[in-house]
Design a protein around this motif. Structure first.
Motif, short mmCIF file in Angstrom:
data_model
loop_
_atom_site.label_atom_id
_atom_site.label_comp_id
_atom_site.label_asym_id
_atom_site.label_seq_id
_atom_site.Cartn_x
_atom_site.Cartn_y
_atom_site.Cartn_z
N CYS A 289 54.20 86.91 32.76
CA CYS A 289 53.85 85.64 31.73
C CYS A 289 52.54 86.18 30.89
N ALA A 290 52.92 86.35 29.48
CA ALA A 290 51.76 87.07 28.76
C ALA A 290 51.56 85.71 27.80
N ALA A 291 50.31 85.32 27.83
CA ALA A 291 49.61 84.14 27.27
C ALA A 291 48.69 84.60 26.24
N SER A 292 48.90 83.75 25.10
CA SER A 292 47.81 84.06 24.08
C SER A 292 47.71 82.67 23.22
N GLY A 293 46.65 82.57 22.26
CA GLY A 293 46.31 81.52 21.70
C GLY A 293 45.09 80.76 21.82
N ARG A 294 44.65 81.04 23.00
CA ARG A 294 43.01 80.34 23.27
C ARG A 294 42.65 81.07 24.58
N THR A 295 41.54 80.76 24.87
CA THR A 295 40.74 81.27 25.95
C THR A 295 41.31 80.34 27.14
N PHE A 296 41.72 81.32 28.16
CA PHE A 296 42.24 80.29 29.45
C PHE A 296 41.40 80.28 30.59
N SER A 297 40.22 80.43 30.46
CA SER A 297 39.18 80.59 31.54
C SER A 297 39.04 79.06 32.31
N SER A 298 39.53 78.12 31.73
CA SER A 298 39.36 76.81 32.61
C SER A 298 40.82 76.47 32.74
N TYR A 299 41.72 77.44 32.83
CA TYR A 299 43.08 76.86 32.74
C TYR A 299 43.67 77.54 34.07
N ALA A 300 44.95 77.17 34.50
CA ALA A 300 45.64 77.70 35.45
C ALA A 300 47.18 77.90 35.13
N VAL A 301 47.86 78.87 35.59
CA VAL A 301 49.24 79.26 35.20
C VAL A 301 50.02 79.15 36.52
N GLN B 114 47.40 78.29 18.59
CA GLN B 114 48.58 77.67 19.24
C GLN B 114 49.04 78.65 20.53
N VAL B 115 49.00 77.81 21.82
CA VAL B 115 49.32 78.68 22.76
C VAL B 115 50.89 79.15 22.74
N GLN B 116 50.67 80.36 23.22
CA GLN B 116 52.18 80.89 23.51
C GLN B 116 52.30 81.58 24.74
N LEU B 117 53.48 81.46 25.39
CA LEU B 117 53.81 81.99 26.55
C LEU B 117 55.03 82.72 26.68
N VAL B 118 55.12 84.12 26.97
CA VAL B 118 56.33 84.74 26.89
C VAL B 118 56.70 85.27 28.59
N GLU B 119 57.58 84.95 28.91
CA GLU B 119 58.19 85.53 30.20
C GLU B 119 58.94 86.77 30.19
N SER B 120 58.90 87.72 30.92
CA SER B 120 59.71 88.68 30.86
C SER B 120 59.84 89.24 32.51
N GLY B 121 60.77 90.36 32.64
CA GLY B 121 60.95 90.72 33.80
C GLY B 121 62.25 90.33 34.59
N GLY B 122 62.82 89.55 34.21
CA GLY B 122 64.07 88.97 34.89
C GLY B 122 65.18 89.89 34.85
N GLY B 123 66.03 89.42 35.72
CA GLY B 123 67.36 90.48 35.68
C GLY B 123 68.08 90.21 36.76
N LEU B 124 69.19 91.04 36.97
CA LEU B 124 70.01 90.87 38.09
C LEU B 124 69.65 92.00 39.08
N VAL B 125 69.59 91.38 40.35
CA VAL B 125 69.10 92.22 41.48
C VAL B 125 70.19 92.15 42.82
N ARG C 263 55.27 67.71 35.02
CA ARG C 263 54.82 66.94 34.15
C ARG C 263 53.19 67.13 33.87
N ASN C 264 52.52 67.87 34.80
CA ASN C 264 50.99 68.13 34.48
C ASN C 264 50.65 69.36 33.80
N TYR C 265 51.54 69.94 33.52
CA TYR C 265 51.43 71.26 32.47
C TYR C 265 51.64 70.83 31.11
N ASP C 266 50.87 71.80 30.28
CA ASP C 266 50.76 71.51 28.75
C ASP C 266 51.69 72.28 28.10
#
Length: 127
Positions: A22-34, A1-12, A112-115
């Motif tokens: 954006c840390a991605a896990s759950g599959r091989t992403f070589s044929s993907y874009a972020v 199962q693909v998981q995406l976890v964002e971090s680094g936001g805040g008040l500036v 809508r094109n993103y999975d």
């Protein structure tokens, strides 16, 4: 199962910088874009930038050109969005998302094109 976890936001303060991850896990992403998107209260989700895992081709929204840089670390399965010269208008919830590689640049702009999507990280820029 693909998981995406964002971090680094805040008040500036305006003019400052942030680096989102954006840390991605759950599959091989070589044929993907972020892609990175953002959504401010009461507004539609807006494309910011995208990068292909393989080859590193990238594209940016006009509002991001010259101020944002998207990059990836394949070994860490992580994509970054370095943001500088931040403005109050950049305040939004920032999301990363994954889609299969397309050879039309316009395909990267539409949410809508993103999975798969992460939960988002809040960026607030004070004036």
């Amino acid at each position: 199962q693909v998981q995406l976890v964002e971090s680094g936001g805040g008040l500036v303060q305006a003019g400052g910088s942030l680096r989102l991850s954006c840390a991605a896990s759950g599959r091989t992403f070589s044929s993907y874009a972020v892609g990175w998107f953002r959504q401010a209260p009461g507004k539609e989700r807006e494309f910011v930038a995208a990068v292909r895992w393989t080859g590193g081709w990238s594209t940016y929204a006009e509002s991001a050109k010259g101020r944002y840089t998207i990059s990836r670390d394949n070994a860490k399965n992580t994509v970054y969005l370095q943001m500088s010269s931040l403005k109050p208008d950049d305040t939004a919830l920032y999301f990363c998302a994954v889609k299969q590689v397309a050879y039309s640049e316009t395909a990267y702009v539409q949410p809508r094109n993103y999975d798969y999507w992460g939960q988002g990280t809040q960026v607030t820029v004070s004036s």
